[in-house]
Design an enzyme around this catalytic site. Structure first.
Site, PDB file in Angstrom:
ATOM      1  N   GLU A 183      -3.091 122.350  46.204  1.00  0.00           N
ATOM      2  CA  GLU A 183      -1.983 121.966  47.052  1.00  0.00           C
ATOM      3  C   GLU A 183      -2.704 121.275  48.275  1.00  0.00           C
ATOM      4  O   GLU A 183      -1.870 121.565  49.178  1.00  0.00           O
ATOM      5  CB  GLU A 183      -0.745 122.721  47.113  1.00  0.00           C
ATOM      6  CG  GLU A 183       0.129 123.106  45.641  1.00  0.00           C
ATOM      7  CD  GLU A 183       0.977 123.978  46.051  1.00  0.00           C
ATOM      8  OE1 GLU A 183       1.227 124.514  47.188  1.00  0.00           O
ATOM      9  OE2 GLU A 183       1.896 124.115  45.206  1.00  0.00           O
TER      10      GLU A 183
ATOM     11  N   GLU B 188       1.204 126.254  38.169  1.00  0.00           N
ATOM     12  CA  GLU B 188       2.280 126.714  38.874  1.00  0.00           C
ATOM     13  C   GLU B 188       3.578 126.668  38.089  1.00  0.00           C
ATOM     14  O   GLU B 188       4.149 125.456  38.351  1.00  0.00           O
ATOM     15  CB  GLU B 188       2.309 126.980  40.310  1.00  0.00           C
ATOM     16  CG  GLU B 188       0.970 127.655  41.017  1.00  0.00           C
ATOM     17  CD  GLU B 188       1.230 127.506  42.538  1.00  0.00           C
ATOM     18  OE1 GLU B 188       2.153 127.367  43.173  1.00  0.00           O
ATOM     19  OE2 GLU B 188      -0.032 127.388  43.107  1.00  0.00           O
TER      20      GLU B 188
END
Length: 821
Positions: free
Chosen positions: A427, A503
């Site tokens: 991220e 995720e």
């Protein structure tokens, strides 16, 4: 700074536990062998600044003695108004470690290395007052050659300065020398640290080619006309299978690769749940004289990604049923004890988990060893962000940083058959959007991985959906995206690459806590500072578990998921972090200290969600689980929603013998919860017995019962193992529960439990899974939380027994005994 080598499983020749005299005798007995010593006991520690603590003659006699692994912050105390995102613990600061090294005369002429598995953060290593080396990234392993700073046959002093003040984190990072430290003594001509690389370029049903490369270094000034490297493959049972030798000249102060290929017939495959491991023995010889011996474990398997069908292991499609794992172990903090990790993996396997992601940092090397032997896949990740979370500061040379850290990471881990994918970050906004040279940094990281290993694919974990339009995925091999089907644009733009949900879920819940009414929206959070265990809540950027199950069913090209997270962890207490509680009209003191994301709570007790995942991930094993508990005094005559998690198709629910009807899953529903759970939303509460009878394809597969518990009557202690190993590193987990007179769990009990420990063990930690608790983890008492708590015991160095006694006001006490072998 030093760094690079390939994973080798060294032979531990002895246990370094007692005195330098004993060590000297054993060292002399094995003068021609590589010798590895764990520097575990008798360290001195001081927290704070000291300008002279590195000096050899500094007086540290008043410093406390600690053992490694050591996390100085986990003992607390908690900072009530501190930052919940990093656990409200005092991890920011600096500290000093000092250790007396007695180098025997037999070490004369050898090279001496120190290998650190992880130090948080920015360690500086001094030997006899001189700086021997330093490192930056607190999660990575590194090593130093300290030979030139040592004096043989006399006392030496090792000092390590640790400084976390420049480290940044989104969770609790720990502080100090939190993983093991090893001293390695070798002949000047030896296989480099992590210097063996094993690949299997050809794997057929009847044979496999094993390519091996050993980097051999000559740290003497002598030219050797001929150095022989002998390779022998040992079977999983230890039998010698095949041997080859490679010979070459090796000039002084140089190194070279010795490469060959060996062949095995009818190889056994490494696979999920089948950790079949071979071993390569590498002997470096001058003539017939052995100079150095190493052992490296490896597995034989094939793996590939298919853009339309996901992941294949040994030519069989495998759906990745994975979890994300942070590095802390709850009450133990960042201190790494192998048994703590082993227990977590055992619990994960019990619900059908077949993979873990090392989010978002280099894991302890033992994690890879365990996944190898247990048959668990590893999504191996090195960084979170390319900033101070990776210990990259304003003065850091990014190219040098990437080279050193990627080299250590990949070379250490590349022989593990469990590792199936390298991840260079998570991220990272500026990388995804190519700001501040983001793509150039990504290119550097990927190239450094490929320089060390080309046998596995690479990835970058992404979360900014629209950034896919910039095509950062052209730099790596696999689409890895977090949450909410954000992979859809990348898939559309590049359909020839596989997709992983790196995720998934981020469902939040508190073990044992149920709140009514059920939420209308996933983001309905209350001022209770706990989250209902009906498993219907998630942050606005995430989803509940059922959604990810449904997306994978509907989109067969998705290779699988990695749930955020397997276990609750210290810090990141969404939805009750400091900012969130202030919006609720509260203060920093109300922010929680640990996460709500886990399938298991902070001490490893399963939440209801465990059974939801097991029912879907492990359909071959019967699962029938009823929630909530059935102690609702004051709610008589009112509706209590009841859910059943089962691998069956249908279940019939009974209350005190009366049928409340049969519910069946609807596999074609567009509402995910209707596919994967059974729900009775308006059960009129009355005390007594709830029973669920489950069916699969029309046949009864079993039943489960939930009973209204009476008044708490007694404590119960349940150990995960009745015997543990001596040596000061093994652990026993003891679950503490309150039961009624009939042996039923009292789900609302919150008694304070006093603990007495006698014998060959000590308390390593206590906890209860309450994200709001700021009670100390190192204590002889612990409060029950919804009927349960956990005691973690650590073995002593010698053998005997440990007797545990638990007592609480108005309850019968409980005892148990554990053998220390």
């Amino acid at each position: 700074m030093t760094g690079s080598f390939c994973h080798s499983r060294w032979i531990l020749l002895f246990r370094f536990l007692i005195t330098g005299f004993l060590v000297t005798i054993i060292f002399q007995s094995y003068a021609q062998q590589r010798i590895t010593v764990n520097l575990q006991s008798n360290w001195r520690f001081f927290q704070g600044s000291n300008n002279t603590a590195h000096l050899k003659d500094f007086d540290d006699s008043k410093w406390p003695t600690v053992t490694i692994p050591h996390d100085w912050a986990i003992a607390g105390p908690f900072i009530p108004e501190g930052d919940g995102n990093t656990g409200k613990l005092p991890w920011k600061g600096e500290g000093w470690y000092r250790y007396p090294l007695e180098i025997p005369k037999s070490f004369s002429g050898k090279r001496i290395y120190l290998l650190f598995d992880g130090v948080m953060a920015f360690p500086q290593v001094y030997v006899n007052g001189a700086l021997a080396g330093a490192w930056d990234y607190g999660y990575n392993s590194f090593y130093l050659d300290i030979t030139d700073h040592l004096h043989t046959n006399q006392k030496n002093l090792l000092a390590v300065h640790v400084d976390t003040r420049q480290h940044d984190s989104r969770w609790y990072p720990g502080a100090g020398i939190y993983r093991k430290v090893q001293l390695i003594a070798v002949d000047p001509v030896h296989t480099d640290i992590w210097g063996v690389q094993i690949t299997t370029p050809v794997v057929k049903p009847n044979y496999a080619d094993i390519n091996v490369i050993a980097k051999v270094v000559n740290q003497s000034v002598t030219l050797f006309d001929e150095i022989t490297v002998s390779y022998t493959i040992l079977s999983p049972a230890g039998k010698e299978l095949t041997t080859k030798e490679v010979k070459a000249k090796l000039p002084g102060n140089s190194s070279r690769d010795f490469e060959t290929t060996l062949q095995l017939t009818d190889p056994q495959r490494w696979d999920i749940g089948q950790g079949v491991l071979y071993s390569l023995r590498t002997i470096v010889k001058r003539g017939q004289v052995p100079l150095d011996t190493t052992y490296t474990s490896f597995g034989i398997r094939t793996m590939r990604f298919d853009a339309d069908h996901g992941f294949y292991l040994n030519d069989r499609r495998v759906q990745l049923k994975g979890v994300n794992m942070h590095h802390d172990h709850g009450p133990l903090g960042a201190a790494f004890y192998p048994r703590a990790m082993e227990r977590q993996l055992e619990l994960l396997k019990s619900m059908g988990c077949n993979a873990v992601r090392t989010s978002h940092n280099v894991a302890a090397p033992e994690l890879l060893d365990m996944c190898d032997s247990m048959g668990i896949l590893v999504f191996d990740e090195i960084f979170d962000k390319y900033d101070q979370k990776a210990d990259i500061v304003d003065t850091t040379d990014f190219e040098d940083f990437a080279r050193r850290n990627i080299s250590n990471f990949v070379k250490r881990d590349r022989n593990h058959p469990s590792v199936f994918l390298w991840s260079v970050g998570n991220e990272i906004g500026d990388v995804q959007w190519n700001k501040n040279g983001g793509f150039a940094k990504l290119n550097t990281m990927i190239n450094e991985v490929l320089r060390c290993d080309r046998t596995r694919p690479t990835t970058l974990v992404c979360d900014s959906r629209n950034s896919a339009s910039l095509r950062h995925f052209d730099y790596y091999d696999v689409h890895s995206w977090n949450y909410g089907r954000r992979y859809d644009l990348a898939r559309q733009l590049e359909p020839n690459k596989a997709v992983i949900i790196s995720e998934s879920a981020s469902t939040v819940s508190t073990r044992g806590f149920y709140e009514l009414p059920l939420p209308d929206k996933k983001t309905d959070f209350t001022k209770s500072l706990q989250v209902s265990s009906y498993d219907l809540n998630a942050p606005d950027w995430a989803e509940i578990a059922d959604d990810d199950f449904m997306w994978q069913q509907d989109e067969a090209y998705v290779a699988g998921e990695f749930v955020w997270t397997g276990f609750d962890y210290l810090g990141e207490p969404t939805p009750y972090d400091n900012q969130a509680v202030k919006k609720l009209g509260m203060t920093d003191k109300d922010a929680s200290v640990s996460s709500y994301f886990g399938i298991f709570d902070l001490v490893g007790i399963p939440k209801d969600r465990y059974y939801l995942y097991k029912s879907y991930w492990k359909p071959e094993e019967t699962t029938i689980h009823i929630l909530p508990h059935w102690n609702w005094s004051g709610m008589e005559g009112k509706a209590i929603p009841v859910m059943v998690y089962t691998n069956g198709d249908c279940a019939e629910l009974f209350l005190n013998g009366r049928s409340l009807g049969k519910q069946c899953k609807n596999p074609g529903s567009a509402k995910s919860t209707e596919r994967f759970r059974l729900m009775w939303t308006d059960v009129t509460y009355e005390p007594g017995e709830l029973k669920a009878i489950a069916y699969k394809e029309g046949e009864q597969i079993g039943e489960a019962v939930m009973i209204t518990a009476g008044k708490p009557y007694t404590l119960k202690l349940t150990t995960d193992r009745k015997a543990i190993q001596s040596g000061g590193m093994d652990l026993a987990y003891v679950t503490i529960e309150a039961l009624d007179l009939n042996g039923n769990l009292c789900p609302l009990a919150d008694h304070l439990v006093e603990l007495t420990i006698d014998g060959k063990g000590t308390i390593a930690g206590v906890g209860n899974g309450n994200p709001q608790s700021m009670e100390p983890f190192q204590s002889n008492q612990v409060k029950l939380f919804y009927g349960k708590a956990m005691l973690i015991l650590r073995s002593a160095s010698d053998r005997g027994t440990i007797k545990v006694t638990a007592s609480a006001s108005e309850l019968n006490k409980a005892t148990t005994t554990i053998t220390v072998e």
